[in-house]
Design a protein around this motif. Structure first.
Motif, PDB file in Angstrom:
ATOM      1  N   PRO A 185      81.495 -38.386 -13.645  1.00 44.12           N
ATOM      2  CA  PRO A 185      82.588 -37.763 -14.406  1.00 44.12           C
ATOM      3  C   PRO A 185      82.647 -36.257 -14.159  1.00 44.12           C
ATOM      4  CG  PRO A 185      81.337 -39.274 -15.794  1.00 44.12           C
ATOM      5  CD  PRO A 185      80.572 -39.143 -14.509  1.00 44.12           C
ATOM      6  N   LYS A 186      83.778 -35.681 -14.452  1.00 42.48           N
ATOM      7  CA  LYS A 186      83.968 -34.263 -14.165  1.00 42.48           C
ATOM      8  C   LYS A 186      83.019 -33.365 -14.941  1.00 42.48           C
ATOM      9  CE  LYS A 186      88.821 -34.589 -12.808  1.00 42.48           C
ATOM     10  NZ  LYS A 186      90.218 -34.127 -13.073  1.00 42.48           N
ATOM     11  N   ASP A 187      82.638 -33.819 -16.152  1.00 44.52           N
ATOM     12  CA  ASP A 187      81.763 -32.987 -16.972  1.00 44.52           C
ATOM     13  C   ASP A 187      80.289 -33.247 -16.704  1.00 44.52           C
ATOM     14  OD1 ASP A 187      81.802 -35.535 -17.951  1.00 44.52           O
ATOM     15  OD2 ASP A 187      81.731 -34.949 -20.077  1.00 44.52           O
ATOM     16  N   ALA A 188      79.956 -34.050 -15.683  1.00 49.69           N
ATOM     17  CA  ALA A 188      78.560 -34.388 -15.390  1.00 49.69           C
ATOM     18  C   ALA A 188      77.852 -33.199 -14.765  1.00 49.69           C
ATOM     19  CB  ALA A 188      78.498 -35.592 -14.463  1.00 49.69           C
ATOM     20  N   THR A 189      76.569 -33.113 -15.055  1.00 46.13           N
ATOM     21  CA  THR A 189      75.718 -32.084 -14.450  1.00 46.13           C
ATOM     22  C   THR A 189      74.554 -32.782 -13.748  1.00 46.13           C
ATOM     23  OG1 THR A 189      74.540 -31.866 -16.549  1.00 46.13           O
ATOM     24  CG2 THR A 189      76.308 -30.288 -16.107  1.00 46.13           C
ATOM     25  N   PRO A 190      74.798 -33.367 -12.581  1.00 47.27           N
ATOM     26  CA  PRO A 190      73.756 -34.155 -11.921  1.00 47.27           C
ATOM     27  C   PRO A 190      72.657 -33.279 -11.340  1.00 47.27           C
ATOM     28  CG  PRO A 190      75.677 -34.013 -10.521  1.00 47.27           C
ATOM     29  CD  PRO A 190      76.056 -33.356 -11.823  1.00 47.27           C
ATOM     30  N   HIS A 191      71.496 -33.915 -11.187  1.00 46.14           N
ATOM     31  CA  HIS A 191      70.370 -33.267 -10.514  1.00 46.14           C
ATOM     32  C   HIS A 191      70.411 -33.690  -9.046  1.00 46.14           C
ATOM     33  CE1 HIS A 191      66.249 -31.453 -10.585  1.00 46.14           C
ATOM     34  NE2 HIS A 191      66.166 -32.162  -9.474  1.00 46.14           N
ATOM     35  N   HIS A 192      70.340 -32.728  -8.153  1.00 48.12           N
ATOM     36  CA  HIS A 192      70.465 -32.986  -6.715  1.00 48.12           C
ATOM     37  C   HIS A 192      69.091 -32.945  -6.062  1.00 48.12           C
ATOM     38  CE1 HIS A 192      74.864 -31.414  -7.012  1.00 48.12           C
ATOM     39  NE2 HIS A 192      74.791 -32.707  -7.270  1.00 48.12           N
TER      40      HIS A 192
END
Length: 711
Positions: free
Chosen positions: A110-117
């Protein structure tokens, strides 16, 4: 007292137009001391040339060679093509390949996601003395340089374009790390291992034992750091909600330690001293990562296995669930801003009366929160022989299924990882070790491994928790794959303060993407193609130069082609120049007798004669004025006509029908330069081909070495 220069008005003298260097000298400030002006503002072209250092005259010739027609020649066009190709093959292609893998190009959060890369790098296997023991020295050094530069450029592009939060290495950091003896402890092969080595290595074992040891391994460790650790900070700051960035390289491979019962304790101790323990638990991106030293685990149950080899990994697996829970609790407390720290009550007790079963701990017990678990192992888990690895495997694509079949062909041995073993390697773990490993860790959702060097993706059966395993490609082009790569893992698992997921359990928390690096062999083939094209084209042009009367590249454009017809060179360079002077010389000889008295009168007043722009100048020998012997007298121009009315040097030249070529350098022995005869035929073709090819070659080599030196 400085020598005096004279001007004459005799018809056999003429002033050549000023050259480029003379025009530059004339632009000097007029405020220079008088003595400097006498040096630089000589009355004629010839005297100026005699006083200017040879290096300046060479500079003048080089400036004259920078003619637009020469700069826009075919060799220089090839230089431009080579520079662009080298910049592409040694720099730009790495950046463009990595930029195609940007996170936003394939993530579906989702646009508001803050994934860990996170990025997985597998099997760099730094080329060393163990890799190609019989390879000649130049080729071996060339391979080492290119593999190092290839991985360095890939890693720098990865950092600059992707900026991952975490990087995990999946083992095999070195190629011969298990071979180099340590400063302490016995690292020789046991007697039962004699004869197990491949025949290609057996002949070098004794040499390795004498020449390579702790110092060599430390050199390789420093080399690994210069490729990866030194460029870790090229990435920008971590994400808005990340506490920092991590690079973890603790997982060992069989090329680092050996495999199974052939692992040597001193070598493993050295590896863990510099990289850290191979068995560890990390909570990253709300996922629990469990790294397991699978090469040591494989020594269990073997006829030559020892408890000392397997004890560390067995102890780790016995406590791994507790370690996982502790790591999760600590992570949740940090996210809540209240990091929990284990504290003991300070009191003195009798050791025999202490109750060790009720020591304080951060482990909340089996009912504590748990995050999705990811298993990291260098050696892949066991699978049935012929289990296909999928369409992204490079070695062999999957076999086409029969018409009407929707599932992959099974077994597909060409597309699968071979179930085999040999000296210091085993392609997959044993069935028992694989099942026990997954069972001991618990809640294993995904497995990431290395060792095979090629990509493989399978889903294990229920006895391995139906975990999805991805075997990551090697990132080195020297490990049997044309297109190396690495794996990108994007994780997004929002949780509350108790560790419970805020989204449906059916929703995936991880997305992966295979990023392919450039094909180094293809780059070399492009270089080879352009080499052949360059040599062939320049050779053909050299052949056509005398046939089609083309302007040769081996010499600068003639001054006769200049728009200014008065810009003659300092010395006659063509037969036309010599023919232009010859009538004047003959006319001078015929008038010498009638002008001898006039000349003698003029000589008495030469000091007062004005400098004429139309007069050719002569310098009087300073031998009498300064007492110099005649052998040391050097003429900047031909000597004056003697009182007998003729010039001996001119008469000698006229008798032999050879125009005079005077030595304006002044070598002190009166020797003159030989007449420059224009080259024709094969000599002209050879000079043209050699000059143009050498011009391209040395520029290209310098650019390539510069790019290689700076990685």
């Amino acid at each position: 007292m400085a020598p005096t220069y004279y001007s004459t008005s005799t018809r056999d003298h003429f002033v050549e137009p000023p050259s480029l260097l003379s025009r530059l000298i004339s632009a000097l400030p007029s405020g220079l001391p008088a003595q400097m002006h006498r040096v630089f503002e000589s009355p004629t072209q010839s005297t100026t040339a005699s006083r200017i250092p040879r290096s300046l005259r060479r500079w003048e010739r080089s400036c004259l060679s920078l003619h637009p027609r020469r700069l826009l020649s075919l060799p220089h066009a090839f230089i431009a093509i080579w520079v662009v190709l080298l910049l592409w093959g040694e720099r730009w292609v790495f950046r463009s390949s990595v930029q195609e893998c940007k996170w936003e190009n394939w993530e579906s959060w989702p646009k508001d996601a803050t994934p860990h890369h996170l990025v997985f790098l597998a099997d760099p296997q730094l080329i060393d003395a163990h890799s190609y023991p019989g390879r000649p020295w130049p080729l071996d050094k060339f391979t080492i340089m290119h593999t190092d530069n290839y991985m360095k450029r890939s890693f720098i592009s990865l950092q600059e374009s992707l900026n991952p939060d975490t990087i995990f290495f999946l083992g095999d950091l070195f190629d011969g790390g298990r071979e180099w003896k340590t400063a302490h402890g016995n690292t020789q092969d046991p007697s039962w291992a004699n004869g197990l080595r491949p025949s290609g290595e057996q002949a070098f074992v004794e040499t390795w034992g004498k020449r390579y040891g702790e110092d060599y391994w430390l050199h390789e460790y420093d080399r690994f750091g210069r490729i990866f650790f030194d460029f870790w900070m090229k990435g920008t700051s971590p994400g808005p909600w990340q506490r920092g960035r991590k690079i973890i390289s603790t997982l060992p491979g069989n090329h680092d330690l050996g495999f199974g019962q052939q692992v040597k304790i001193p070598i493993r101790n050295r590896f863990e001293t510099y990289f850290g323990e191979g068995n560890r638990v990390d909570v990253i991106g709300n996922h629990t990562f469990v790294s397991v030293d699978a090469v040591s685990l494989s020594a269990g149950g073997d006829a030559h296995g020892t408890k000392e080899l397997t004890q560390p990994v067995e102890d780790f697996l016995a406590n791994v669930r507790s370690l996982k829970r502790k790591a999760v609790v600590r992570e949740l407390s940090i996210q809540a801003g209240q990091e929990k720290v284990l504290q003991h009550v300070h009191k003195a007790e009798d050791l025999d009366q202490v109750d060790f079963s009720h020591l304080p701990t951060l482990d909340p017990g089996p009912s504590g929160p748990e995050l999705p678990t990811v298993l990291l192992t260098h050696v892949p888990l066991y699978r049935q022989p012929g289990t296909p690895c999928g369409p992204m495997r490079e070695h062999w694509p999957p076999e086409t299924p029969p018409k009407g079949q929707t599932t992959p062909v099974f077994p597909d041995h060409r597309n699968a990882i071979s179930i085999s073993r040999g000296y210091q390697y085993q392609n997959v773990l044993s069935e028992d070790d694989s099942v026990n490993l997954v069972s001991a860790i618990g809640n294993v959702k995904s497995v990431f491994s290395g060792d095979d060097h090629d990509y493989c993706e399978i889903v294990h059966p229920a006895n391995k928790n139906s975990a999805r395993e991805i075997t990551v490609k090697s990132m080195s082009w020297a490990q049997g794959v044309r297109k190396p790569g690495f794996l990108l893992l994007s994780m997004w698992n929002p949780i509350d303060t108790s560790g419970q997921s805020l989204q449906s359990t059916a929703v995936t928390t991880m997305e992966s993407h295979l990023c392919l690096l450039p094909d180094q062999i293809s780059i070399f083939l492009r270089y080879l193609t352009l080499i052949v094209l360059t040599l062939l084209t320049l050779t053909i042009r050299a052949i056509l130069v005398p046939l089609l009367s083309l302007v040769p590249f081996s010499s600068p454009p003639s001054s006769s082609s200049s728009s200014n017809t008065n810009d003659y060179p300092l010395l006659p360079t063509t037969k036309a120049d010599l023919k232009r002077e010859e009538p004047e010389r003959r006319e001078t000889r015929s008038s010498n007798s009638s002008t001898s008295s006039t000349s003698s009168n003029n000589i008495q007043n030469l000091n007062l004669a004005p400098r004429s722009s139309a007069a050719r100048t002569r310098s009087v020998s300073p031998a009498k004025g300064y007492g110099l012997p005649a052998s040391q007298v050097r003429f900047a121009t031909p000597p004056l006509i003697n009182t007998a009315g003729y010039n001996p040097r001119w008469d000698d030249d006229a008798a032999t029908k050879k125009p005079p070529i005077f030595d304006f350098v002044g070598n002190g022995n009166g020797a003159g330069r030989k007449e420059a005869v224009p080259l024709k035929g094969v000599k002209l073709i050879w000079r043209e081909a050699w000059t143009s090819i050498w011009r391209v070659a040395w520029v290209v080599i310098c650019v390539y070495l510069w790019l290689a030196y700076y990685g």
